[in-house]
Design an enzyme around this catalytic site. Structure first.
Site, PDB file in Angstrom:
ATOM      1  CB  VAL A  31      -2.182   7.776  12.682  1.00 13.94           C
ATOM      2  CG1 VAL A  31      -3.057   7.156  13.760  1.00 13.94           C
ATOM      3  CG2 VAL A  31      -2.713   7.422  11.297  1.00 13.94           C
TER       4      VAL A  31
ATOM      5  CG  ASP B 153       9.194   3.864   9.641  1.00 15.34           C
ATOM      6  OD1 ASP B 153       8.837   3.148   8.690  1.00 15.34           O
ATOM      7  OD2 ASP B 153       9.224   3.451  10.810  1.00 15.34           O
TER       8      ASP B 153
ATOM      9  N   GLY C  17       2.383   7.889  17.821  1.00  9.36           N
ATOM     10  CA  GLY C  17       1.830   8.338  16.550  1.00  9.36           C
ATOM     11  C   GLY C  17       2.619   7.749  15.395  1.00  9.36           C
ATOM     12  CE  LYS C  18       6.111   4.399  12.131  1.00  8.43           C
ATOM     13  NZ  LYS C  18       7.285   4.153  12.984  1.00  8.43           N
ATOM     14  N   GLY C  19       3.086   8.397  10.776  1.00 15.35           N
ATOM     15  CA  GLY C  19       2.618   9.125   9.608  1.00 15.35           C
ATOM     16  C   GLY C  19       3.411   8.769   8.377  1.00 15.35           C
TER      17      GLY C  19
END
Length: 457
Positions: free
Chosen positions: A67, A153, A112-114
């Site tokens: 994202v 993460d 962002g993040k994924g």
């Protein structure tokens, strides 16, 4: 009726922002309030299939995501999470929060993040390596040092970052700072593992100093911490360094509570760190170590918040929504004056409402709340410093990185405090709302950058 799928985690984060911006003196905020509809959808959502081979030669299929939420302030920046619960709602929530968190650091980073619903637990090194190479085969088309710089993460530690970096280098034939959290010998930064925990404590130290008019520090404070991973471990060590007493730690199986005045010491934290490296649980340590049995009680299946008699500071550092409304009330009843989140969205909205009501009603005697987007931004701050070191082809000393981190957390504190004082009426003796200040500061910075770049007019 919306035609969008329910996204409860993202909706919770969005509602918190809306509440902060509209709750009180929104007349002091100009037309940017109408831009909530512009800042909430991500710029881009990438979803892809990840096919990989297990050790038995069978193919397995997982979902991969990235994202890319907002790039107004810099390249997309945020972690990759490998966990079976990963879905778009969680990643949108994390990317949304990351955007404003990164803004508060003062560094040039977007949000962002994924990740993937792949579960690394129980997998062999070879299976994890094969998954990472397959995952990066698609992700490498969408990231780069000037575009999107992921980090680790949950489920993505140094091993996984190494495999992902190796895959990127293999596919692109480029050695660049495309990931942070790298090993120190191949482009990583010192203090990165410690950064979130250290930064959390630095932030709370400024809360304590401001609330006491500079008269108090961590010295002698009783500190309840949840979790026992990197964030909790290094927060505990920094609290001890500053003279505080750590009275609780926990994991997904239960909580350890100090029974005497001593609390945890550095040796205890080292034992816990080794245990967690071996993927063990605190119950094993409590059962095996006589020193733990004599000084701590173990509560299976419990979080620590309702089981402390007296506490000055609470640092939720385990997972999202780990402090409920009732637990918030119990902490206040136990004398807690400062609570700051080491975990993302560590408190439910009902718990946050309890904190804020207590701050307003009891003024300086109430609980002062430091939200995750500010209090735990130390990790991404040092990731930003790693990007800077990669750009310079340099490696800074531990002292230099720690000094920069401390400065960033101080600026972050004031970046939250000053807007709270500017935009809201504060009663005499009342402490400003850091959650409102953090939301407003991050939001205003992002939407002003978007206006300057022509995203709205």
């Amino acid at each position: 009726m919306s035609n969008l799928a329910p996204e409860p985690e993202f909706q919770q984060a969005y509602n918190e922002l809306v509440h902060s911006l509209r709750d009180q003196n929104s007349s002091r905020l100009p037309q940017i309030l109408r831009l909530l509809c512009l800042s909430s959808p991500p710029e881009r959502v990438i979803q892809f299939r990840v096919t990989w081979e297990d050790d038995k030669g069978n193919f397995q299929v997982n979902r991969g995501y990235r994202v890319q939420f907002n790039s107004a302030l810099g390249p997309y920046k945020g972690g990759l999470r490998f966990h079976p619960t990963v879905n778009l709602s969680i990643l949108k929530f994390l990317g949304f929060e990351q955007t404003f968190k990164n803004a508060l650091t003062g560094l040039n980073m977007g949000g962002g993040k994924g990740g993937s619903d792949f579960d690394p637990k129980g997998k062999s090194d070879n299976e994890i390596r094969r998954f990472c190479y397959s995952f990066m085969r698609e992700l490498s088309k969408h990231i780069g040092q000037f575009t999107d710089v992921p980090a680790g993460d949950i489920g993505v530690g140094g091993r996984e970052i190494g495999y992902l970096f190796g895959a990127y280098e293999s596919y692109k034939n480029q050695f660049e700072g495309v990931l942070t959290g790298k090993g120190i010998t191949w482009g990583g930064s010192l203090i990165r593992p410690e950064a979130t925990g250290y930064g959390l404590v630095y932030y709370v130290a400024h809360m304590i100093s401001y609330a006491s008019g500079g008269k108090e520090t961590f010295a002698g404070k009783r500190v309840a911490i949840s979790g026992s991973g990197n964030v909790a471990q290094y927060a505990a060590l920094k609290v001890l360094e500053l003279g505080g007493k750590v009275i609780t730690l926990s994991d997904s199986k239960g909580a350890l509570i100090a029974t005497g005045e001593e609390g945890f010491n550095e040796t205890d934290i080292e034992l816990i760190a080794k245990l967690k490296l071996d993927r063990g649980y605190l119950t094993q340590l409590h059962a095996a170590e006589d020193s733990f049995k004599s000084r701590f009680k173990y509560l299976p299946g419990e979080r620590p918040w309702c089981h402390v008699d007296k506490v000055d500071v609470a640092l939720p550092s385990a997972t999202q929504n780990e402090v409920s409304e009732q637990e918030a009330k119990e902490l206040i009843a136990s004398g807690c004056k400062f609570l700051a989140e080491g975990s993302n969205m560590g408190s439910t909205q009902e718990a946050i409402n309890v904190y804020e009501e207590d701050r307003k009603s009891r003024k300086a005697d109430g609980l002062w709340y430091g939200p995750a987007k500010a209090a735990n931004c130390g990790g991404v701050a040092v990731s930003g410093l790693e990007m800077a070191q990669n750009s310079q082809r340099l490696t800074w000393t531990s002292e230099q990185v720690d000094k920069e981190l401390a400065g960033i957390m101080e600026r972050c504190f004031w970046n939250c405090l000053n807007p709270a004082k500017e935009y809201f009426d504060i009663a005499e003796g009342e402490l400003p709302s850091l959650v409102a200040g953090a939301n407003i500061a991050g939001y205003v910075k992002v939407v002003n950058a978007m206006k300057a770049q022509g995203d709205w007019w």
